[in-house]
Design a protein around this motif. Structure first.
Motif, PDB file in Angstrom:
ATOM      1  N   UNK A 164       0.810  -1.223   0.000  1.00 41.65           N
ATOM      2  CA  UNK A 164       0.000   0.000   0.000  1.00 41.65           C
ATOM      3  C   UNK A 164       0.841   1.270   0.000  1.00 41.65           C
ATOM      4  N   UNK A 165       2.154   1.143   0.087  1.00 41.86           N
ATOM      5  CA  UNK A 165       3.030   2.312   0.075  1.00 41.86           C
ATOM      6  C   UNK A 165       4.161   2.090  -0.919  1.00 41.86           C
ATOM      7  N   UNK A 228      -3.963   0.637   8.854  1.00 39.55           N
ATOM      8  CA  UNK A 228      -4.516   1.413   7.751  1.00 39.55           C
ATOM      9  C   UNK A 228      -3.450   2.059   6.901  1.00 39.55           C
ATOM     10  N   UNK A 229      -3.834   2.521   5.708  1.00 38.89           N
ATOM     11  CA  UNK A 229      -2.860   3.125   4.793  1.00 38.89           C
ATOM     12  C   UNK A 229      -2.226   4.397   5.334  1.00 38.89           C
ATOM     13  N   UNK A 230      -2.943   5.153   6.157  1.00 37.06           N
ATOM     14  CA  UNK A 230      -2.369   6.398   6.679  1.00 37.06           C
ATOM     15  C   UNK A 230      -1.197   6.114   7.611  1.00 37.06           C
ATOM     16  N   UNK A 231      -1.314   5.067   8.438  1.00 39.84           N
ATOM     17  CA  UNK A 231      -0.214   4.710   9.325  1.00 39.84           C
ATOM     18  C   UNK A 231       0.996   4.224   8.528  1.00 39.84           C
ATOM     19  N   UNK A 232       0.731   3.420   7.506  1.00 35.93           N
ATOM     20  CA  UNK A 232       1.822   2.908   6.680  1.00 35.93           C
ATOM     21  C   UNK A 232       2.520   4.030   5.918  1.00 35.93           C
ATOM     22  N   UNK A 233       1.732   4.996   5.436  1.00 38.08           N
ATOM     23  CA  UNK A 233       2.333   6.120   4.727  1.00 38.08           C
ATOM     24  C   UNK A 233       3.165   6.975   5.668  1.00 38.08           C
ATOM     25  N   UNK A 234       2.695   7.121   6.911  1.00 38.24           N
ATOM     26  CA  UNK A 234       3.458   7.867   7.908  1.00 38.24           C
ATOM     27  C   UNK A 234       4.809   7.206   8.153  1.00 38.24           C
ATOM     28  N   UNK A 235       4.813   5.886   8.232  1.00 35.33           N
ATOM     29  CA  UNK A 235       6.066   5.153   8.412  1.00 35.33           C
ATOM     30  C   UNK A 235       6.984   5.358   7.213  1.00 35.33           C
ATOM     31  N   UNK A 236       6.423   5.256   6.009  1.00 36.29           N
ATOM     32  CA  UNK A 236       7.225   5.428   4.794  1.00 36.29           C
ATOM     33  C   UNK A 236       7.841   6.821   4.736  1.00 36.29           C
ATOM     34  N   UNK A 237       7.069   7.840   5.095  1.00 37.61           N
ATOM     35  CA  UNK A 237       7.585   9.214   5.077  1.00 37.61           C
ATOM     36  C   UNK A 237       8.718   9.392   6.088  1.00 37.61           C
ATOM     37  N   UNK A 238       8.541   8.807   7.265  1.00 36.91           N
ATOM     38  CA  UNK A 238       9.583   8.899   8.292  1.00 36.91           C
ATOM     39  C   UNK A 238      10.859   8.214   7.835  1.00 36.91           C
ATOM     40  N   UNK A 239      10.718   7.057   7.209  1.00 37.00           N
ATOM     41  CA  UNK A 239      11.896   6.317   6.758  1.00 37.00           C
ATOM     42  C   UNK A 239      12.595   7.030   5.602  1.00 37.00           C
ATOM     43  N   UNK A 240      11.855   7.777   4.801  1.00 34.70           N
ATOM     44  CA  UNK A 240      12.500   8.569   3.745  1.00 34.70           C
ATOM     45  C   UNK A 240      13.393   9.638   4.381  1.00 34.70           C
ATOM     46  N   UNK A 241      12.908  10.243   5.458  1.00 39.76           N
ATOM     47  CA  UNK A 241      13.713  11.234   6.176  1.00 39.76           C
ATOM     48  C   UNK A 241      14.948  10.584   6.793  1.00 39.76           C
TER      49      UNK A 241
END
Length: 256
Positions: A164-165, A228-241
């Motif tokens: 989902x991300x 949910x997708x919002x939590x997974x996207x939050x993780x993905x954004x943090x890992x990009x940083x």
């Protein structure tokens, strides 16, 4: 686990985990027979194997003393799926590694303000101190950052399998660190005590950001189970940083 990796400093206190228990070693720091540095370096991590290796988990009196500092249990969150569990375990590995690297690199302050020889003075950058700090800088760039990048790539790969991300950008950021084609370290010289302090502070700040990013990832899974997708996207954004911080740490130079 998110709270464990955050507690590895004078400000937060010094926690460690062993055999599922969590212990606050802050009050024991200066009483430790091996010195407070040993405790500081182990904080924010599960040190079960290290304690077992020196017999602390089987010696009755040592075990009894350890239990005096027990503050909780290292639990596992409810997993939304086996794939989420794999993401969490990969984040645990990287989070503890980040705490370890922060602990190790923080010791450079002790080098700067301490005495490596009988002639050293605090606040003076001697040739021996400069060599030590430059060696530490190059090890950070050439060994430690690539090691963390490998763990981050594993984490991103597992996160991507959830479907989902999109983690391709973050994986691209660390691709050159996972399998570098050249030596990354570029540190060559410090010209002053002030420059050395600034470099240590900058690099340590970035390592702290990496660790805090992983703590947020762990916290997200622990509190929300990545349902949910919002939590997974939050993780993905943090890992990009996190990935970008590692890239900067790997390529940052000490100017001549």
């Amino acid at each position: 686990m998110s709270e464990l990796v955050r507690h590895n400093s004078e400000e937060m206190g010094y926690w460690l985990a062993a055999q599922g228990g969590v212990y606050d070693g802050t009050g024991f720091m200066r009483k430790h027979p091996g010195g407070d540095t040993v405790m500081a370096l182990c904080s924010g991590q599960d040190v079960t194997e290290s304690l077992r290796a020196v017999g602390h988990l089987t010696h009755p009196s040592t075990r009894k003393q350890l239990e005096m500092y027990r503050i909780g249990t290292l639990g596992s969150p409810p997993w939304a799926s086996s794939q989420v569990k794999e993401v969490y375990l990969a984040a645990v590995d990287l989070g503890q590694k980040a705490a370890e690297m922060e602990n190790v690199y923080r010791r450079n302050y002790q080098v700067l303000d301490g005495k490596l020889t009988g002639l050293d003075e605090p606040g003076v950058l001697t040739a021996k101190k400069a060599r030590h700090l430059l060696d530490a800088k190059n090890r950070l760039q050439d060994e430690h950052v690539p090691g963390m990048a490998v763990l981050l790539d594993v984490l991103l790969e597992r996160l991507g399998k959830l479907g989902t991300v999109d983690v391709r950008a973050a994986r691209a950021d660390v691709a050159g660190l996972v399998a570098p084609e050249r030596t990354l370290g570029t540190a060559t010289r410090y010209d002053s005590y002030e420059e050395a302090v600034q470099t240590v502070e900058t690099d340590l700040g970035r390592l702290t950001e990496v660790k805090e990013g992983l703590a947020r990832v762990l916290e997200t899974v622990e509190e929300e189970s990545c349902s949910g997708p919002s939590q997974l996207q939050s993780i993905a954004d943090t890992l990009r940083t996190v990935a970008r911080q590692l890239v900067v740490l790997a390529g940052k130079s000490v100017m001549i």
